[in-house]
Design an enzyme around this catalytic site. Structure first.
Site, PDB file in Angstrom:
ATOM      1  N   HIS A   1     -11.375  14.172   8.413  1.00  0.00           N
ATOM      2  CA  HIS A   1     -10.655  14.729   9.566  1.00  0.00           C
ATOM      3  C   HIS A   1     -11.563  14.898  10.769  1.00  0.00           C
ATOM      4  O   HIS A   1     -11.173  14.668  11.906  1.00  0.00           O
ATOM      5  CB  HIS A   1     -10.077  16.107   9.232  1.00  0.00           C
ATOM      6  CG  HIS A   1      -8.687  16.054   8.682  1.00  0.00           C
ATOM      7  ND1 HIS A   1      -7.620  15.617   9.417  1.00  0.00           N
ATOM      8  CD2 HIS A   1      -8.185  16.374   7.467  1.00  0.00           C
ATOM      9  CE1 HIS A   1      -6.513  15.684   8.680  1.00  0.00           C
ATOM     10  NE2 HIS A   1      -6.836  16.123   7.487  1.00  0.00           N
TER      11      HIS A   1
ATOM     12  N   GLU B   1      -8.823  27.178   3.051  1.00  0.00           N
ATOM     13  CA  GLU B   1      -7.539  26.698   3.566  1.00  0.00           C
ATOM     14  C   GLU B   1      -6.789  25.957   2.455  1.00  0.00           C
ATOM     15  O   GLU B   1      -5.630  26.240   2.181  1.00  0.00           O
ATOM     16  CB  GLU B   1      -7.815  25.768   4.748  1.00  0.00           C
ATOM     17  CG  GLU B   1      -6.579  25.212   5.416  1.00  0.00           C
ATOM     18  CD  GLU B   1      -6.910  24.129   6.433  1.00  0.00           C
ATOM     19  OE1 GLU B   1      -8.051  23.621   6.443  1.00  0.00           O
ATOM     20  OE2 GLU B   1      -6.002  23.767   7.212  1.00  0.00           O
ATOM     21  N   HIS B   2      -7.457  24.983   1.820  1.00  0.00           N
ATOM     22  CA  HIS B   2      -6.879  24.219   0.709  1.00  0.00           C
ATOM     23  C   HIS B   2      -7.698  24.468  -0.540  1.00  0.00           C
ATOM     24  O   HIS B   2      -8.928  24.391  -0.490  1.00  0.00           O
ATOM     25  CB  HIS B   2      -6.931  22.710   0.991  1.00  0.00           C
ATOM     26  CG  HIS B   2      -6.284  22.296   2.278  1.00  0.00           C
ATOM     27  ND1 HIS B   2      -7.007  22.040   3.420  1.00  0.00           N
ATOM     28  CD2 HIS B   2      -4.982  22.083   2.585  1.00  0.00           C
ATOM     29  CE1 HIS B   2      -6.169  21.676   4.388  1.00  0.00           C
ATOM     30  NE2 HIS B   2      -4.934  21.698   3.920  1.00  0.00           N
TER      31      HIS B   2
ATOM     32  N   HIS C   1      11.492  65.048  22.127  1.00  0.00           N
ATOM     33  CA  HIS C   1      11.822  64.453  20.838  1.00  0.00           C
ATOM     34  C   HIS C   1      12.548  65.485  19.968  1.00  0.00           C
ATOM     35  O   HIS C   1      13.594  65.205  19.384  1.00  0.00           O
ATOM     36  CB  HIS C   1      10.561  63.993  20.094  1.00  0.00           C
ATOM     37  CG  HIS C   1       9.952  62.724  20.607  1.00  0.00           C
ATOM     38  ND1 HIS C   1       9.395  62.616  21.850  1.00  0.00           N
ATOM     39  CD2 HIS C   1       9.795  61.505  20.022  1.00  0.00           C
ATOM     40  CE1 HIS C   1       8.926  61.381  22.016  1.00  0.00           C
ATOM     41  NE2 HIS C   1       9.164  60.685  20.916  1.00  0.00           N
TER      42      HIS C   1
ATOM     43  N   GLN D   1     -10.677  15.689   3.300  1.00  0.00           N
ATOM     44  CA  GLN D   1     -10.899  16.691   4.346  1.00  0.00           C
ATOM     45  C   GLN D   1     -12.002  16.237   5.280  1.00  0.00           C
ATOM     46  O   GLN D   1     -11.896  16.346   6.494  1.00  0.00           O
ATOM     47  CB  GLN D   1     -11.283  18.056   3.753  1.00  0.00           C
ATOM     48  CG  GLN D   1     -10.174  18.740   3.026  1.00  0.00           C
ATOM     49  CD  GLN D   1      -8.918  18.839   3.849  1.00  0.00           C
ATOM     50  OE1 GLN D   1      -8.944  19.381   4.949  1.00  0.00           O
ATOM     51  NE2 GLN D   1      -7.824  18.280   3.366  1.00  0.00           N
TER      52      GLN D   1
ATOM     53  N   ASP E   1      -0.266  17.394   2.586  1.00  0.00           N
ATOM     54  CA  ASP E   1      -0.308  17.085   4.021  1.00  0.00           C
ATOM     55  C   ASP E   1       0.964  16.405   4.491  1.00  0.00           C
ATOM     56  O   ASP E   1       1.289  16.440   5.678  1.00  0.00           O
ATOM     57  CB  ASP E   1      -1.491  16.157   4.322  1.00  0.00           C
ATOM     58  CG  ASP E   1      -2.810  16.904   4.316  1.00  0.00           C
ATOM     59  OD1 ASP E   1      -2.782  18.128   4.523  1.00  0.00           O
ATOM     60  OD2 ASP E   1      -3.847  16.263   4.094  1.00  0.00           O
TER      61      ASP E   1
END
Lengths: 434, 434
Positions: free
Chosen positions: A262, A327-328, A420, A259, A361
């Site tokens: 990145h 996230e992961h 209505h 990670q 991934d």
């Protein structure tokens, strides 16, 4: 060095809270620039897109060359080496097999009052996928966005991928072809988002836009939201590894670094009940950082946002994980299934030490577009659901209307919505006359 | 008078396009005011919320009286007449029965490579529901928002409903009780949204905020999006009625007016293959407008945004409907099921003349929170799905990693993400050593 926290420390709660709320990304405020670009593309269409591409990507296009021809795509695809082609084909096949299972069922039933009710799913007619150019131009992202759209049944799927200085990434084009993408445009930035949302002479508008991008792309997606649907605005990537003492420190170090490499704003966190493993993993990270190609980026991420947290037991680890909502999430423990049931806020869970996050991934099958920045508390990764929508269905019989209509009339009256109530009453009166 | 269009007119396409793109609502730009309110609530918590409530709702609260006590809710509920209570109970029961069917299944399977894959759904932990005060304070909206949240399994559900001058709507409180709402706060506006998103001393923060509101509420929801999840930002209501000649004009007139009476910006459109019916319905609308309680609002909506469109056949009607992508679609034709299959962009479809749209507002079962302003092209009405999120699951065995890992390594290398590849390679090397 990353932060070290221990749940038994007196200041743990304040430091953990600070870790949760740390701002990892300073988005430049490009909103005014983006607003101008969108106005320009709406007003002048192709001409504006072409001018902006000359300016930002240093290349001259015409309305005819905005789009890659089939022959050009063929030529690029032919240039991809066999090993990469086969890897991409395996990934596409596995991602498709996973996402096919996400297609939900329609439903239609009749209840005891005689009312028939249900819903029907249908695909978005046209979708646009943004693919960044340059360094972060990932063919895997093309697969992860395009395959769910095509599995959903999107008829027309367009991609925009900038080609700065005219340089195209053959793997991106092959990924587009393998995914069944219908149109590929060599444009990028806010101008590409504007063209997809509003259309130009050469580019028909779409109904939904997905895909990652820089600050300009993100701001443009926010601005066109409502006119079209968009996916999430992704923040920097994150991983949380929960591990017991029985792990290879080097494996976990590489998972944390995968990670960190990145982006300098990425975040890698290790939670363990073993102080010995914690030390061994941090040592292994330092050793890998000596030689890793992206060591400057990964090192900065690990130093600025990395964290190692010692807990007493795995229930504490699960509780912290739910506050992080990663996230992961990798669960490198003896019984990962059992622990995973306690981890209810996470984008994707990787069960056991034989499941490195990197598998997810590329070739695992599940989507790699996942909620960041704690948004797994309330949102999900990309899926077939992002490219379909539900129409609810209701059909009354005269008897069903007689059974439930009076209650509708009562509630309409209580809300002072006379028409209505009258729309129900007029029908009930017909029944009563017979 | 509404607009009259015929598909055989030479200028049909340009007039229909103009109808589609007509701007019906001028949202005041309150963004700066709202930004200030959110900052204030974040900085000063309860004190800010209390001051703003004094200012906007003309009532003095304390941290202790921000929330309705159970005894207060009991007292208000006891004041609801039996007929209204029973109608609300019927509605709640039917809405719950419909939404229970929306709960999706978890999945976990093992594929031929030995990889176990799947997903698990879990509920948002805490949700907040905004309910407008005053005229548009609709108990039916409480049911439509709160019941899906509780069916989804949301543990903590809070409502904010302003009570200007201290006046509470007993039906709103009864609807909250019938839906299983946990906390009810007598606050509104942007300050309520800020309190739900960021929390105060007395109000714990939530993860997701849904519900309708005025321009201040809508702007506040946009601003807190990302920190929490939000539902759609709804525009003015719309109905499209597709009818053949075999219909009671008065029924259709009332259906058109039941949208028009909501709001001067609402839009009601009739598409028919019968010029006779078109005339008869417009006459019936005019007649009903003579006596309708909300005739000023309904009349303005019908005059400014209403439309009657003549087509040659129902295939043309379906094609136009797909371009309109209406929030509500009534199919008053001989075979509504068959026609509905051609209408793929609509929030909710009402099948047959015995199914007035008002049934769907209250007691039908499907949700009445639906996509407006053509967003049914890419989005769905509120549902259980809005209160749950999906965690994907992946578990490799050594054999599965050996089968698919090399492809992941190849793709990681092609994307220049070395640590990704190494995290797979380190594990494969262990296998190769044995």
């Amino acid at each position: 060095m990353p932060q070290f926290l221990s749940i038994s420390d007196a200041d743990f709660e304040s430091r953990f809270t600070a870790l949760l709320s740390a701002k990892r990304e300073d988005s430049p405020d490009v909103d005014d620039v983006v607003a101008g670009i969108i106005r320009d593309v709406r007003a002048r269409g192709d001409a504006a897109v072409i001018e902006l591409t000359t300016k930002f990507d240093r290349m001259e296009l015409t309305p005819e060359t905005l789009r890659f021809s089939e022959a050009e795509i063929d030529a690029h695809c032919a240039a991809v080496p066999a090993a990469e082609r086969q890897a991409l084909e395996l990934a596409a096949e596995r991602i498709r097999a996973y996402h096919v299972r996400q297609v939900p069922q329609d439903a239609f039933w009749t209840d005891p009052d005689g009312a028939s009710l249900g819903w029907r799913w249908s695909a978005v007619s046209a979708a646009g996928l943004y693919v960044p150019g340059g360094l972060a131009s990932y063919p895997s992202s093309v697969l992860m966005n395009a395959i769910p759209a095509k599995v959903a049944g999107v008829e027309r799927l367009a991609i925009c991928v900038p080609t700065p200085d005219g340089k195209a990434n053959p793997l991106v084009l092959l990924a587009a072809r393998l995914s069944g993408v219908d149109e590929v445009y060599r444009i990028g930035g806010a101008q590409a988002i504007a063209a997809l949302a509003y259309g130009t002479e050469s580019i028909a508008p779409v109904d939904k836009i997905t895909g990652p991008g820089n600050a300009f792309v993100a701001a443009a997606k926010r601005r066109v939201f409502g006119k079209v649907g968009i996916d999430m605005i992704a923040g920097p990537s994150e991983i949380l590894v929960i591990a017991d003492g029985d792990n290879d420190p080097d494996w976990l170090a590489l998972d944390l670094l995968s990670q960190a490499e990145h982006d300098e704003s990425a975040q890698s966190i290790l939670i363990t009940d073993s102080p010995e493993l914690a030390s061994a993993v941090t040592e292994a990270v330092e050793k890998r950082l000596e030689t890793l190609e992206r060591r400057v980026i990964a090192g900065a991420s690990w130093r600025d946002f990395g964290a190692v947290i010692i807990v007493d037991d795995m229930d504490q680890a699960a509780a912290l994980s739910n506050r992080i909502a990663p996230e992961h999430l990798e669960l490198c423990v003896a019984d990962p299934q059992a622990l995973s049931e306690k981890c209810i806020h996470a984008g994707a869970i990787f069960l056991g030490a034989w499941t490195p996050e990197a598998i997810g991934d590329y070739v695992g099958g599940p989507n790699h577009v996942l909620p960041t920045a704690r948004s797994a508390r309330f949102s999900s990764g990309l899926s077939v659901m992002d490219f379909i929508k539900r129409t609810t269905l209701a059909q009354m019989t005269p008897a069903a209307l007689a059974a439930i209509g009076p209650a509708a009339e009562t509630l309409a009256t209580s809300e002072s919505l006379e028409a209505h109530g009258l729309s129900v009453r007029a029908r009930l009166d017909r029944l009563n006359r017979h």
